[in-house]
Design a protein around this motif. Structure first.
Motif, mmCIF file in Angstrom:
data_model
loop_
_atom_site.group_PDB
_atom_site.id
_atom_site.type_symbol
_atom_site.label_atom_id
_atom_site.label_comp_id
_atom_site.label_asym_id
_atom_site.label_seq_id
_atom_site.Cartn_x
_atom_site.Cartn_y
_atom_site.Cartn_z
ATOM 1 N N GLN A 33 0.859 -1.174 0.000
ATOM 2 C CA GLN A 33 0.000 0.000 0.000
ATOM 3 C C GLN A 33 0.901 1.232 0.000
ATOM 4 N N PHE A 34 0.401 2.315 -0.574
ATOM 5 C CA PHE A 34 1.176 3.557 -0.591
ATOM 6 C C PHE A 34 0.331 4.668 0.005
ATOM 7 N N GLU A 35 0.726 5.113 1.209
ATOM 8 C CA GLU A 35 -0.001 6.163 1.924
ATOM 9 C C GLU A 35 0.775 7.470 1.791
ATOM 10 N N THR A 36 0.365 8.279 0.849
ATOM 11 C CA THR A 36 1.150 9.454 0.465
ATOM 12 C C THR A 36 1.298 10.489 1.581
ATOM 13 N N ASP A 37 0.383 10.508 2.546
ATOM 14 C CA ASP A 37 0.466 11.493 3.630
ATOM 15 C C ASP A 37 1.327 11.024 4.804
ATOM 16 N N SER A 38 1.834 9.805 4.720
ATOM 17 C CA SER A 38 2.678 9.273 5.784
ATOM 18 C C SER A 38 4.138 9.627 5.532
ATOM 19 N N ASN A 39 4.912 9.764 6.604
ATOM 20 C CA ASN A 39 6.349 10.006 6.457
ATOM 21 C C ASN A 39 7.074 8.801 5.884
ATOM 22 N N GLU A 40 6.479 7.619 6.064
ATOM 23 C CA GLU A 40 7.013 6.379 5.489
ATOM 24 C C GLU A 40 5.855 5.711 4.738
ATOM 25 N N PRO A 41 5.686 6.033 3.458
ATOM 26 C CA PRO A 41 4.444 5.689 2.754
ATOM 27 C C PRO A 41 4.229 4.213 2.432
ATOM 28 N N LEU A 42 5.296 3.415 2.333
ATOM 29 C CA LEU A 42 5.107 1.995 2.032
ATOM 30 C C LEU A 42 4.578 1.267 3.263
ATOM 31 N N LYS A 43 3.388 0.666 3.103
ATOM 32 C CA LYS A 43 2.764 -0.095 4.183
ATOM 33 C C LYS A 43 2.444 -1.505 3.687
ATOM 34 N N ALA A 44 2.433 -2.434 4.598
ATOM 35 C CA ALA A 44 2.133 -3.820 4.222
ATOM 36 C C ALA A 44 0.775 -3.907 3.553
ATOM 37 N N SER A 45 0.703 -4.702 2.483
ATOM 38 C CA SER A 45 -0.539 -4.899 1.743
ATOM 39 C C SER A 45 -1.217 -6.187 2.183
ATOM 40 N N GLU A 46 -2.508 -6.221 2.011
ATOM 41 C CA GLU A 46 -3.252 -7.461 2.301
ATOM 42 C C GLU A 46 -2.776 -8.581 1.396
ATOM 43 N N TYR A 47 -2.312 -8.233 0.207
ATOM 44 C CA TYR A 47 -1.772 -9.209 -0.744
ATOM 45 C C TYR A 47 -0.311 -8.836 -1.026
ATOM 46 N N PRO A 48 0.634 -9.302 -0.186
ATOM 47 C CA PRO A 48 2.029 -8.846 -0.283
ATOM 48 C C PRO A 48 2.752 -9.262 -1.560
ATOM 49 N N PHE A 49 2.262 -10.299 -2.214
ATOM 50 C CA PHE A 49 2.861 -10.661 -3.495
ATOM 51 C C PHE A 49 1.901 -11.553 -4.291
ATOM 52 N N THR A 50 2.127 -11.560 -5.599
ATOM 53 C CA THR A 50 1.435 -12.475 -6.513
ATOM 54 C C THR A 50 2.488 -13.387 -7.109
ATOM 55 N N PRO A 51 2.371 -14.714 -6.956
ATOM 56 C CA PRO A 51 3.381 -15.613 -7.528
ATOM 57 C C PRO A 51 3.247 -15.673 -9.052
ATOM 58 N N THR A 52 4.388 -15.787 -9.737
ATOM 59 C CA THR A 52 4.380 -15.994 -11.184
ATOM 60 C C THR A 52 4.917 -17.391 -11.475
ATOM 61 N N THR A 53 4.881 -17.794 -12.717
ATOM 62 C CA THR A 53 5.397 -19.105 -13.114
ATOM 63 C C THR A 53 6.858 -19.236 -12.705
ATOM 64 N N LEU A 54 7.228 -20.359 -12.092
ATOM 65 C CA LEU A 54 8.595 -20.554 -11.629
ATOM 66 C C LEU A 54 9.564 -20.485 -12.806
ATOM 67 N N GLY A 55 10.637 -19.705 -12.628
ATOM 68 C CA GLY A 55 11.630 -19.557 -13.679
ATOM 69 C C GLY A 55 11.272 -18.545 -14.741
ATOM 70 N N SER A 56 10.168 -17.823 -14.540
ATOM 71 C CA SER A 56 9.702 -16.889 -15.575
ATOM 72 C C SER A 56 10.425 -15.537 -15.520
ATOM 73 N N GLY A 57 10.831 -15.103 -14.320
ATOM 74 C CA GLY A 57 11.557 -13.850 -14.183
ATOM 75 C C GLY A 57 10.754 -12.621 -14.532
ATOM 76 N N PRO A 58 9.725 -12.255 -13.747
ATOM 77 C CA PRO A 58 8.921 -11.058 -14.034
ATOM 78 C C PRO A 58 9.791 -9.803 -14.069
ATOM 79 N N ARG A 59 9.551 -8.935 -15.064
ATOM 80 C CA ARG A 59 10.453 -7.796 -15.298
ATOM 81 C C ARG A 59 9.729 -6.454 -15.253
ATOM 82 N N HIS A 60 8.967 -6.121 -16.292
ATOM 83 C CA HIS A 60 8.244 -4.840 -16.348
ATOM 84 C C HIS A 60 6.744 -5.097 -16.278
#
Length: 373
Positions: free
Chosen positions: A196-223
């Motif tokens: 999550q990104f809380e723009t009014d916070s001094n430290e805007p990055l906050k833990a998300s309910e969904y911290p990551f999405t897995p991709t296919t193993l060995g796929s190497g997500p880039r852009h």
């Protein structure tokens, strides 16, 4: 007659005052601070011709650039691919004077910065460091100065390919359409991380309910990019030679499709790189380096999935980054391997590309950003 002359003078004065220009900003792996590192060209939006405006020396290996929402500032990943180095730098761009002026730089918080983005309010800069797998968040002053980072998160876990995925490798930092979340494709761990990104916070990055999405193993997500309608997201996978399609809502990605960026004659050693969607939301473009050196073209269906349309040679080697101009008329490819920039005109009905104008020579060109002023 006098009134007519006044009208003509007023007309041309107003026309010039309100005239709009489109500029393309290029970075390069210049390897030497005494050589030009950033190049600014004007794009003729009728012919596609590029004309050099200004350049900048004194920085090392600007591997990626981004432009502030108001267009006043250009931010660059600098000292990329420099052992024990890495920084982010700020520049002021004046379209009237056609000048680019260095403001300041800060440490990147990790080796080999490769991607950075600015919040829509212009107050935050987020940088991804590839080699050490980290993300850094910086406040931006009103005068474009980058302040020291206020957050720096390091990631460590790798994935199934010991040669390429020994540890985390953050390869891009992309805000959600509403700027409430930020997504971090991690080539090393086969995850699309998110906060999550809380723009009014001094430290805007906050833990998300969904911290990551897995991709296919060995796929190497880039852009990573979002559809203009905000309902779909697309991740190009460098090692897997594919684009994964997701539906998107409130920080959550759900996989819809995975489609190859390469034709059937290519079976391995993929080096897929960059991905962008036309402003009208009808077509997706993906670049392939390595053996292919082309742009894969897809039509986007109503449900967000992709259908392969064809492939366009980039007329060079190693198309690391490409860009679409704001009107969607042109696609510009930066071919790092051959040190050239090629402009293609885009057919808005078919999505196909046709080379226009002359190739521009920029040694080890790394990236492009295009903006209308």
């Amino acid at each position: 007659m006098k009134n007519f002359i006044i009208f003509i003078i007023t007309f041309f004065t107003c026309s010039n005052f309100y005239s709009q220009n489109t500029y393309a900003f290029f970075g390069s792996f210049n390897r030497d601070k005494n050589l030009e590192g950033i190049f600014v060209y004007e794009l003729d939006t009728i012919s596609g011709k590029l004309s050099k405006i200004t350049t900048f020396k004194g920085i090392l290996n600007p591997s990626f650039l981004t432009v502030s929402p108001n267009g006043k500032y250009v931010f660059a990943c600098t000292e990329s691919k420099t052992e024990n180095g890495g920084s982010v730098s700020s520049f002021e761009f004046n379209p009237g004077k056609k000048s680019l002026t260095f403001i300041n730089k800060q440490k990147s918080g990790g080796e080999n910065p490769v991607y950075l983005t600015v919040h829509k309010n212009g107050k935050w800069l987020v940088n991804g460091n590839y080699t050490e797998g980290s993300v850094s968040v910086y406040p931006i002053s009103e005068d474009g100065k980058i302040e020291p980072y206020v957050q720096n998160f390091q990631f460590s876990e790798g994935s199934v390919n010991p040669d390429r995925q020994d540890r985390s490798h953050i390869h891009s930092t992309v805000f959600s359409p509403d700027f409430k979340y930020i997504f971090l494709p991690d080539l090393g761990s086969d995850k699309i991380r998110s906060y999550q990104f809380e723009t009014d916070s001094n430290e805007p990055l906050k833990a998300s309910e969904y911290p990551f999405t897995p991709t296919t193993l060995g796929s190497g997500p880039r852009h990573f990019t979002f559809h203009p309608n905000g309902k779909f997201a697309y991740c190009i996978e460098e090692m897997g030679g594919a684009v994964s399609v997701y539906s998107y809502e409130n920080g959550k990605l759900n996989n819809l499709q995975r489609i190859n960026t390469h034709s059937e004659k290519y079976k391995d050693d993929f080096e897929s790189s960059d991905v962008h969607i036309s402003p009208d939301g009808k077509f997706l473009y993906a670049s392939n380096r390595g053996k292919e050196n082309n742009i894969a073209i897809f039509s986007i269906q109503n449900d967000g999935t992709l259908k392969t349309i064809g492939y366009q040679s980039v007329k060079g080697k190693h198309p690391r980054v490409f860009g679409l101009d704001p009107s969607g008329k042109f696609l510009i490819s930066t071919n790092a391997g051959t040190g050239n920039v090629v402009v293609f005109k885009r057919n808005s009905e078919t999505g196909l590309l046709k080379k226009v104008g002359k190739k521009i020579k920029i040694k080890n060109v790394s990236c492009v950003q295009i903006r209308k002023y």
